[in-house]
Enzyme design. Sequence first.
Site, PDB file in Angstrom:
ATOM      1  N   GLY A  76      -3.178   2.591  -7.030  1.00 24.70           N
ATOM      2  CA  GLY A  76      -4.072   3.279  -7.646  1.00 24.70           C
ATOM      3  C   GLY A  76      -3.970   4.754  -7.116  1.00 24.70           C
ATOM      4  O   GLY A  76      -3.315   5.092  -6.453  1.00 24.70           O
ATOM      5  N   THR A  80       0.666  11.510  -4.907  1.00 26.37           N
ATOM      6  CA  THR A  80       0.585  11.946  -3.438  1.00 26.37           C
ATOM      7  C   THR A  80       2.000  12.091  -2.853  1.00 26.37           C
ATOM      8  O   THR A  80       3.200  12.077  -3.547  1.00 26.37           O
ATOM      9  CB  THR A  80      -0.050  10.949  -2.676  1.00 26.37           C
ATOM     10  OG1 THR A  80      -0.358  11.357  -1.117  1.00 26.37           O
ATOM     11  CG2 THR A  80       1.117   9.794  -2.535  1.00 26.37           C
ATOM     12  N   HIS A  82       4.985  11.793   0.194  1.00 28.99           N
ATOM     13  CA  HIS A  82       5.665  10.913   1.345  1.00 28.99           C
ATOM     14  C   HIS A  82       6.738  11.705   2.029  1.00 28.99           C
ATOM     15  O   HIS A  82       7.306  12.127   1.150  1.00 28.99           O
ATOM     16  CB  HIS A  82       6.013   9.592   1.152  1.00 28.99           C
ATOM     17  CG  HIS A  82       4.732   8.704   0.538  1.00 28.99           C
ATOM     18  ND1 HIS A  82       3.664   8.530   1.091  1.00 28.99           N
ATOM     19  CD2 HIS A  82       4.489   7.845  -0.655  1.00 28.99           C
ATOM     20  CE1 HIS A  82       2.957   7.714   0.522  1.00 28.99           C
ATOM     21  NE2 HIS A  82       3.453   7.505  -0.747  1.00 28.99           N
ATOM     22  N   GLY A 145      -3.959   4.234  -1.089  1.00 30.73           N
ATOM     23  CA  GLY A 145      -3.840   3.938  -2.522  1.00 30.73           C
ATOM     24  C   GLY A 145      -3.238   2.380  -2.610  1.00 30.73           C
ATOM     25  O   GLY A 145      -2.113   2.357  -2.075  1.00 30.73           O
ATOM     26  N   GLY A 156      -0.502   0.673   0.126  1.00 29.57           N
ATOM     27  CA  GLY A 156      -1.267   0.752   1.291  1.00 29.57           C
ATOM     28  C   GLY A 156      -1.865   2.178   1.767  1.00 29.57           C
ATOM     29  O   GLY A 156      -2.519   2.908   1.034  1.00 29.57           O
ATOM     30  N   ALA A 158      -0.917   6.117   4.137  1.00 30.51           N
ATOM     31  CA  ALA A 158      -0.020   7.046   4.663  1.00 30.51           C
ATOM     32  C   ALA A 158      -0.596   7.980   5.733  1.00 30.51           C
ATOM     33  O   ALA A 158      -1.671   8.575   5.184  1.00 30.51           O
ATOM     34  CB  ALA A 158       0.568   7.830   3.549  1.00 30.51           C
ATOM     35  N   CYS A 174      -3.543  13.732  -4.615  1.00 30.90           N
ATOM     36  CA  CYS A 174      -4.666  12.989  -5.179  1.00 30.90           C
ATOM     37  C   CYS A 174      -5.554  13.537  -6.143  1.00 30.90           C
ATOM     38  O   CYS A 174      -6.599  12.664  -6.408  1.00 30.90           O
ATOM     39  CB  CYS A 174      -5.494  12.160  -4.145  1.00 30.90           C
ATOM     40  SG  CYS A 174      -4.692  11.116  -2.900  1.00 30.90           S
TER      41      CYS A 174
END
Length: 228
Positions: A76, A80, A82, A145, A156, A158, A174
Amino acid sequence: MKLFVAKLGEIDYQDALTMQEKLLLLRQQNKVEDIMLLLQHPPTLTLGTRENRYNILVPEVELKRQGVNIFKSNRGGDVTYHGPGQIVGYPIVDLNGHGKSIREYVHKIEETFIQLLKEEYDLTASRESKYHGVWLGNEKITAIGCAVKRWVTMHGFAFNVNTNLSHFNLINPCGITDRGVTSLQKIFGQPQDMEKVYKQVITYFSRVFDFEPEIIDDKKLNEIVGRE
């Protein structure tokens, strides 16, 4: 309830996604216990199911120049980031044992980090009514998310520990334009001990979800993933 926890170090996003998908299928078939992957990614942008390309603020050629990869994801949310220094958690959890509520599941992930930040760092974090995640003032420190298939979770959270926050300038994280991001390193002015924070994440996640964690090594994980 038991929770297997596998720490994978730094791993490419696609490799982690493939592993999640295998574990998701195994969990749906009740062939494995609930399990959480803890890892870091190389610099990567992921696009969620509500992606808006306008939230990537630089051309793709600039992303390549900076060594940042892009992946389309089925989690979802929007876009984003990482990268190294960020603890990413991918719980593969059967929600039939946790109230069968996606909202409650997200709430518990948020609660994990609210408790962790308060008890370990004396930081008062909060939820936002408009946005998922965990916030310190107007700055997000933990992004969330998730995806749920047949009541089993994937993707999951971050958690920004020693993350290079300048990479967030490449995007509207986001899709949010009126808030910022932060990290433990930014707050305390020095890098944090990643191994220590990994242990804290395991402790508080397990406490909030009422799990008994069992750390598994690469050999055990490969044995699990190999079950078809």
